[in-house]
Design an enzyme around this catalytic site. Sequence first.
Site, PDB file in Angstrom:
ATOM      1  N   HIS A  99       0.953   2.803   0.416  1.00 55.85           N
ATOM      2  CA  HIS A  99      -0.357   3.470   0.340  1.00 55.85           C
ATOM      3  C   HIS A  99      -1.022   3.239  -1.026  1.00 55.85           C
ATOM      4  O   HIS A  99      -1.843   4.034  -1.456  1.00 55.85           O
ATOM      5  CB  HIS A  99      -0.254   4.972   0.652  1.00 55.85           C
ATOM      6  N   THR A 100      -0.631   2.182  -1.683  1.00 50.58           N
ATOM      7  CA  THR A 100      -1.279   1.788  -2.936  1.00 50.58           C
ATOM      8  C   THR A 100      -2.375   0.760  -2.676  1.00 50.58           C
ATOM      9  O   THR A 100      -3.281   0.610  -3.490  1.00 50.58           O
ATOM     10  CB  THR A 100      -0.255   1.183  -3.911  1.00 50.58           C
ATOM     11  N   GLY A 107       6.136  -2.348  12.433  1.00 56.77           N
ATOM     12  CA  GLY A 107       5.718  -2.312  11.029  1.00 56.77           C
ATOM     13  C   GLY A 107       6.192  -3.521  10.239  1.00 56.77           C
ATOM     14  O   GLY A 107       6.115  -3.532   9.016  1.00 56.77           O
ATOM     15  N   LEU A 108       6.684  -4.548  10.924  1.00 59.29           N
ATOM     16  CA  LEU A 108       7.124  -5.764  10.214  1.00 59.29           C
ATOM     17  C   LEU A 108       6.078  -6.865  10.310  1.00 59.29           C
ATOM     18  O   LEU A 108       6.324  -8.010   9.974  1.00 59.29           O
ATOM     19  CB  LEU A 108       8.477  -6.233  10.738  1.00 59.29           C
ATOM     20  N   SER A 109       4.905  -6.497  10.802  1.00 57.13           N
ATOM     21  CA  SER A 109       3.736  -7.375  10.813  1.00 57.13           C
ATOM     22  C   SER A 109       3.859  -8.587  11.728  1.00 57.13           C
ATOM     23  O   SER A 109       3.569  -9.719  11.345  1.00 57.13           O
ATOM     24  CB  SER A 109       3.380  -7.810   9.390  1.00 57.13           C
ATOM     25  N   GLU A 147      -8.127 -10.212  12.234  1.00 60.93           N
ATOM     26  CA  GLU A 147      -7.524  -8.939  12.673  1.00 60.93           C
ATOM     27  C   GLU A 147      -8.515  -7.772  12.520  1.00 60.93           C
ATOM     28  O   GLU A 147      -8.625  -6.927  13.400  1.00 60.93           O
ATOM     29  CB  GLU A 147      -6.232  -8.665  11.887  1.00 60.93           C
ATOM     30  N   ASP A 170      -0.554  -7.852   4.420  1.00 62.09           N
ATOM     31  CA  ASP A 170       0.246  -8.482   5.465  1.00 62.09           C
ATOM     32  C   ASP A 170       0.012  -9.988   5.513  1.00 62.09           C
ATOM     33  O   ASP A 170       0.949 -10.789   5.526  1.00 62.09           O
ATOM     34  CB  ASP A 170      -0.104  -7.902   6.844  1.00 62.09           C
ATOM     35  N   TYR A 196      -3.098   8.631   8.647  1.00 68.79           N
ATOM     36  CA  TYR A 196      -3.450   7.547   7.718  1.00 68.79           C
ATOM     37  C   TYR A 196      -4.874   7.752   7.217  1.00 68.79           C
ATOM     38  O   TYR A 196      -5.130   7.696   6.005  1.00 68.79           O
ATOM     39  CB  TYR A 196      -3.311   6.198   8.440  1.00 68.79           C
TER      40      TYR A 196
HETATM   41  P1  ADP Z   1       3.060  -5.007  13.848  1.00 67.63           P
HETATM   42  O1  ADP Z   1       2.147  -5.967  13.193  1.00 67.63           O
HETATM   43  O2  ADP Z   1       3.558  -3.941  12.939  1.00 67.63           O
HETATM   44  O3  ADP Z   1       4.189  -5.650  14.586  1.00 67.63           O
HETATM   45  P2  ADP Z   1       0.675  -4.472  15.361  1.00 67.63           P
HETATM   46  O4  ADP Z   1       0.319  -3.372  16.298  1.00 67.63           O
HETATM   47  O5  ADP Z   1      -0.176  -4.697  14.179  1.00 67.63           O
HETATM   48  O6  ADP Z   1       2.194  -4.220  14.946  1.00 67.63           O
HETATM   49  O7  ADP Z   1       0.711  -5.846  16.154  1.00 67.63           O
HETATM   50  C1  ADP Z   1       1.436  -5.936  17.366  1.00 67.63           C
HETATM   51  C2  ADP Z   1       0.601  -6.659  18.408  1.00 67.63           C
HETATM   52  O8  ADP Z   1       0.429  -8.048  18.021  1.00 67.63           O
HETATM   53  C3  ADP Z   1       1.287  -6.724  19.764  1.00 67.63           C
HETATM   54  O9  ADP Z   1       1.026  -5.575  20.518  1.00 67.63           O
HETATM   55  C4  ADP Z   1       0.676  -7.972  20.370  1.00 67.63           C
HETATM   56  O10 ADP Z   1      -0.598  -7.699  20.909  1.00 67.63           O
HETATM   57  C5  ADP Z   1       0.479  -8.876  19.159  1.00 67.63           C
HETATM   58  N1  ADP Z   1       1.591  -9.830  18.965  1.00 67.63           N
HETATM   59  C6  ADP Z   1       2.292 -10.017  17.828  1.00 67.63           C
HETATM   60  N2  ADP Z   1       3.205 -10.994  17.979  1.00 67.63           N
HETATM   61  C7  ADP Z   1       3.107 -11.435  19.247  1.00 67.63           C
HETATM   62  C8  ADP Z   1       3.796 -12.421  20.014  1.00 67.63           C
HETATM   63  N3  ADP Z   1       4.783 -13.163  19.504  1.00 67.63           N
HETATM   64  N4  ADP Z   1       3.401 -12.602  21.297  1.00 67.63           N
HETATM   65  C9  ADP Z   1       2.394 -11.877  21.827  1.00 67.63           C
HETATM   66  N5  ADP Z   1       1.724 -10.924  21.160  1.00 67.63           N
HETATM   67  C10 ADP Z   1       2.066 -10.694  19.883  1.00 67.63           C
HETATM   68 MG    MG Z   2       0.274  -5.508  12.303  1.00 65.88          MG
END
Ligand code: ADP
Ligand code: MG
Length: 405
Positions: A57-58, A147-149, A183, A195, A247
């Site tokens: 949160h920085t 949360g691992l992007s 995004e 990210d 958030y």
């Molecule tokens: P995080 O980035 O923390 O994993 P997010 O909600 O930001 O969570 O992003 C997750 C979304 O990104 C998924 O619900 C999907 O829509 C998309 N996504 C990410 N990687 C893939 C993948 N390999 N195949 C299909 N969709 C993906």
């Molecule tokens: Mg994400």
Amino acid sequence: MTRPDAGPTSAGPTSAGPTSAGGPVADRATAGFRQRYGEQPVGHWAAPGRANLIGEHTDYNDGFVLPFALSLRTVVAAAGQPGEVWTACSELAREPVEFTADDLAEPGRVTGWGAYVAGVVWALREAGHTVPGARLAIASDVPLGSGLSSSAALEAAVLAALVDLGGLDLPAAQQPRLAQRAENEYVGAPTGIMDQSAVIRCREGHALFLDCRTEAVEHIPFDLDAAGLAMLVIDSRAPHRHADGEYAARRASCEQAARALGVPALRDVPADGLADALTRLPDDETRRRVRHVVTEDQRVLDTVALLRAGRIRDVGPLLTASHDSMRDDFEITVPEVDTAVRAALSAGALGARMTGGGFGGCVLALVEAASADPVVAAVTSAYAERGFTAPGHVTVLPAPGATRL
Ligand code: ADP
Ligand code: MG
């Protein structure tokens, strides 16, 4: 680790025979490509997930973060196709997507997971690039929504593929902004620059020191392997309760506090000016929020200094102090992550903290390589005692950012 919201396709992850240089995930991308398009891809591009070592949160307070790329990655197998047509499938999504230049006239026409792919094409075109039509097949070891992007990994891998296939002139330093735009503006998810910077610019054996105000980056040595250490990523499996609203509330309270203190952002409150700043704030809750942000920025700077001096083990207490601050001052932890941190520390972790925006997500535990198993066992049994859904875990090393395989 949690698996995707979209669920695996009926084909699921498959093996494409002997493991190639890109490893099993690249083999699955190749298999997906051959299955869907009936030909071989011309190449593979990979981008990692990321974890934030410290600095929570920085980012929106114009401060410092220190993410590193994970040895879990998303791979895109790709080939060009004629015309302005883009087709993509993913082993983690039931439905493939296809869109044309007409669908990119404005954000919102391509939805669901395909929006991340369309967003990248859209952002490239908005920046004036001529993007080649392409067929893409995606495989990933990055868990979705933990949360691992995984979202930035997907954007960065697709971006790397399109830049290479089209011979586009887009230096790596400019790619994070473009992926972030995809995004923020196309998908419609508000994220900072961390990210995309991490998954594109990180280097193996290093963390990425990012100044969120200037976007200056510096690669800080963080070679866990050489130091005999390991980083555990523990998926808390906690349901994200009210995370979006909380958030927004934290963000608003930081902005109000900065106004009350007469500074552009809380980053401008120096650690040695904190005591004075606190006396000028209206209520205890705001004081605690500010104390978290100001001390957390300082912990990032202290972590960077220790890593530069080769003192990786000494970072442990700073990670734990960051967790305590998120729990007590910023109030963004939940019982599952507090339990995981406590159990990891009592089983000998050098330091542990929740990573990510809060209210669930993952916990990082810095451990001696030999202690990884006992720490996982301790967390698992603490979870069982409290009746929580069993946690996931994976051991990671600081990995390189997006690359062609
Ligand atoms: P995080 O980035 O923390 O994993 P997010 O909600 O930001 O969570 O992003 C997750 C979304 O990104 C998924 O619900 C999907 O829509 C998309 N996504 C990410 N990687 C893939 C993948 N390999 N195949 C299909 N969709 C993906
Ligand atoms: Mg994400």
